[in-house]
Structure formats: C-alpha cells, structure tokens
Motif scaffolding. Structure first.
Motif, PDB file in Angstrom:
ATOM      1  N   ASN A  92      43.695 -62.046  51.246  1.00  0.00           N
ATOM      2  CA  ASN A  92      44.260 -63.330  50.842  1.00  0.00           C
ATOM      3  C   ASN A  92      45.733 -63.193  50.469  1.00  0.00           C
ATOM      4  N   LEU A  93      46.060 -62.226  49.654  1.00  0.00           N
ATOM      5  CA  LEU A  93      47.449 -62.018  49.243  1.00  0.00           C
ATOM      6  C   LEU A  93      48.327 -61.620  50.431  1.00  0.00           C
ATOM      7  N   GLY A  94      47.775 -60.819  51.334  1.00  0.00           N
ATOM      8  CA  GLY A  94      48.529 -60.431  52.529  1.00  0.00           C
ATOM      9  C   GLY A  94      48.875 -61.623  53.402  1.00  0.00           C
ATOM     10  N   ALA A  95      47.916 -62.534  53.563  1.00  0.00           N
ATOM     11  CA  ALA A  95      48.166 -63.741  54.360  1.00  0.00           C
ATOM     12  C   ALA A  95      49.233 -64.611  53.701  1.00  0.00           C
ATOM     13  N   ALA A 102      57.978 -65.869  55.654  1.00  0.00           N
ATOM     14  CA  ALA A 102      58.412 -66.356  56.970  1.00  0.00           C
ATOM     15  C   ALA A 102      59.806 -66.973  56.925  1.00  0.00           C
ATOM     16  N   ARG A 103      60.222 -67.480  55.776  1.00  0.00           N
ATOM     17  CA  ARG A 103      61.549 -68.106  55.696  1.00  0.00           C
ATOM     18  C   ARG A 103      62.672 -67.096  55.502  1.00  0.00           C
ATOM     19  N   LEU A 104      62.324 -65.825  55.304  1.00  0.00           N
ATOM     20  CA  LEU A 104      63.339 -64.782  55.155  1.00  0.00           C
ATOM     21  C   LEU A 104      63.769 -64.289  56.539  1.00  0.00           C
ATOM     22  N   PRO A 105      65.019 -63.882  56.672  1.00  0.00           N
ATOM     23  CA  PRO A 105      65.493 -63.378  57.976  1.00  0.00           C
ATOM     24  C   PRO A 105      65.008 -61.941  58.229  1.00  0.00           C
ATOM     25  N   LEU A 106      63.795 -61.824  58.725  1.00  0.00           N
ATOM     26  CA  LEU A 106      63.209 -60.509  58.997  1.00  0.00           C
ATOM     27  C   LEU A 106      63.068 -60.344  60.508  1.00  0.00           C
ATOM     28  N   PHE A 109      59.827 -57.624  62.146  1.00  0.00           N
ATOM     29  CA  PHE A 109      58.951 -57.159  61.072  1.00  0.00           C
ATOM     30  C   PHE A 109      57.524 -57.111  61.594  1.00  0.00           C
ATOM     31  N   ARG A 110      56.883 -55.962  61.492  1.00  0.00           N
ATOM     32  CA  ARG A 110      55.504 -55.794  61.960  1.00  0.00           C
ATOM     33  C   ARG A 110      54.562 -55.770  60.772  1.00  0.00           C
ATOM     34  N   TRP A 111      53.662 -56.730  60.749  1.00  0.00           N
ATOM     35  CA  TRP A 111      52.691 -56.834  59.666  1.00  0.00           C
ATOM     36  C   TRP A 111      51.461 -55.998  59.987  1.00  0.00           C
ATOM     37  N   ARG A 112      50.948 -55.300  59.007  1.00  0.00           N
ATOM     38  CA  ARG A 112      49.721 -54.507  59.157  1.00  0.00           C
ATOM     39  C   ARG A 112      48.489 -55.316  58.775  1.00  0.00           C
ATOM     40  N   LEU A 113      48.641 -56.182  57.764  1.00  0.00           N
ATOM     41  CA  LEU A 113      47.518 -56.969  57.274  1.00  0.00           C
ATOM     42  C   LEU A 113      47.854 -58.451  57.261  1.00  0.00           C
ATOM     43  N   GLY A 114      48.996 -58.794  56.687  1.00  0.00           N
ATOM     44  CA  GLY A 114      49.376 -60.182  56.469  1.00  0.00           C
ATOM     45  C   GLY A 114      49.273 -61.059  57.703  1.00  0.00           C
ATOM     46  N   GLY A 115      48.289 -61.946  57.719  1.00  0.00           N
ATOM     47  CA  GLY A 115      48.136 -62.897  58.803  1.00  0.00           C
ATOM     48  C   GLY A 115      47.564 -62.340  60.088  1.00  0.00           C
ATOM     49  N   GLU A 116      47.231 -61.070  60.113  1.00  0.00           N
ATOM     50  CA  GLU A 116      46.705 -60.461  61.335  1.00  0.00           C
ATOM     51  C   GLU A 116      45.238 -60.815  61.577  1.00  0.00           C
ATOM     52  N   PHE A 117      44.531 -61.160  60.517  1.00  0.00           N
ATOM     53  CA  PHE A 117      43.131 -61.542  60.629  1.00  0.00           C
ATOM     54  C   PHE A 117      42.991 -62.969  60.125  1.00  0.00           C
ATOM     55  N   GLN A 118      42.615 -63.879  60.998  1.00  0.00           N
ATOM     56  CA  GLN A 118      42.507 -65.286  60.608  1.00  0.00           C
ATOM     57  C   GLN A 118      41.340 -65.530  59.655  1.00  0.00           C
ATOM     58  N   ASP A 119      40.318 -64.715  59.744  1.00  0.00           N
ATOM     59  CA  ASP A 119      39.129 -64.880  58.919  1.00  0.00           C
ATOM     60  C   ASP A 119      38.779 -63.540  58.294  1.00  0.00           C
TER      61      ASP A 119
END
Length: 172
Positions: A92-95, A102-106, A109-119
C-alpha cells in the motif's frame, strides 16, 4: 436562551475528520508537526478518542503536499482484518509512494514495488516486499537529493491508528 439551547447539539458527533474552515484552533500542534517535518524529527500525536488527531494529520498532509512534499497517509484501521504481517503495508505504501512521487522530475526511475502490482493478491508469496519497498524509498530519496528542486521535498509518512501495529496482551 441557555435553557432552550444548551445541550441541544453535540459538537463532537462528527464521525469524519474536520478539514477546511472546520479545522481551527490547533495552530500550535500543527506548527509543531510542520517543524518536525522540516527538521526530519519523528513525531507522535497522542490523545484521547475524538480530540482531533486524525484531523491534525489530514491537515498536515494537505499542508505538506501543498509545499511539494511526498506525503503518504495510511489509516491503519483500514488494514484488512486477515493481514497479520507488514506485506500489505509495504504494498500500500509503495503504491502511494509512486503515485505521489509522479509529480517529481524523475527520469528513468525504475520502481521495484510501487505500483508494479495492481492487486495485493497478485504478488507472489516469495516476492521480497520489505526489500523492494526499501529499494524504492532509498532510490527516491537519492533522486531527491541529486535533484535541483528547491526547496527539496521531504518524504512524509503519516500513520494513523498506530496502535494497530502493536501486539495485544495475547500477542496477536
């Protein structure tokens, strides 16, 4: 007039956090929380039920977000009842971390957890949640440090109902 109106209305009968114009009279604790965030000092808010702790956290979230900080707010009373470890919290925190960063100029950037799993239920049991969350958070903090953003955004974690993380007398 007092006999007619006294006790006719319960001012504390509100079951949701107070915000906007309804949030008032808490300048000192709000200022203390903002100072703690500015100086990166971990802080706790303690008090009896219905005294406005959640409202204070929500107002802190709003103010910090407006300043450009990445704010993660999680109400631990909403954690599913069958959760008995921190995997769901990391997911949850990763998502939220990815969503609010997302509003930062990155670039790239490769996410390992954040948003990678929808459920949450799609995550394999062997997936290293804590390590993946730590990697995302560490890389985000490094990217913020290397950025030319001024002022530099903070990553703010607000956990409401924190006692849900503590064991009961029965050790659950």
């Amino acid at each position: 007039a007092l006999d007619r109106w006294l006790y006719r209305r319960d001012l504390f009968a509100i079951n949701s956090p107070v915000d906007g114009r309804g949030f008032f009279g808490r300048d000192k604790p709000l200022s203390e929380l903002r100072d703690s965030i500015a100086t990166s000092i971990p802080t706790g808010v303690f008090g009896l039920r219905k005294v406005g702790k959640t409202s204070l956290l929500k107002e802190t979230q709003r103010g910090s977000s407006e300043l450009g900080d990445v704010v993660l707010y999680l109400d631990l009373s909403r954690v599913p009842s069958d959760v008995s470890d921190c995997r769901w919290l990391y997911w949850n925190l990763g998502a939220h971390l990815r969503e609010h960063a997302a509003r930062l100029p990155l670039q790239g950037f490769r996410w390992r957890l954040g948003g990678e799993f929808q459920d949450f239920l799609d995550i394999p049991s062997s997936f290293p949640m804590a390590t993946a969350f730590d990697a995302d958070l560490t890389r985000l903090l490094q990217a913020i440090r290397k950025s030319s953003l001024s002022p530099r955004p903070k990553v703010v974690l607000l956990l409401d109902e924190i006692e849900r993380l503590l064991p009961t007398r029965l050790g659950k």
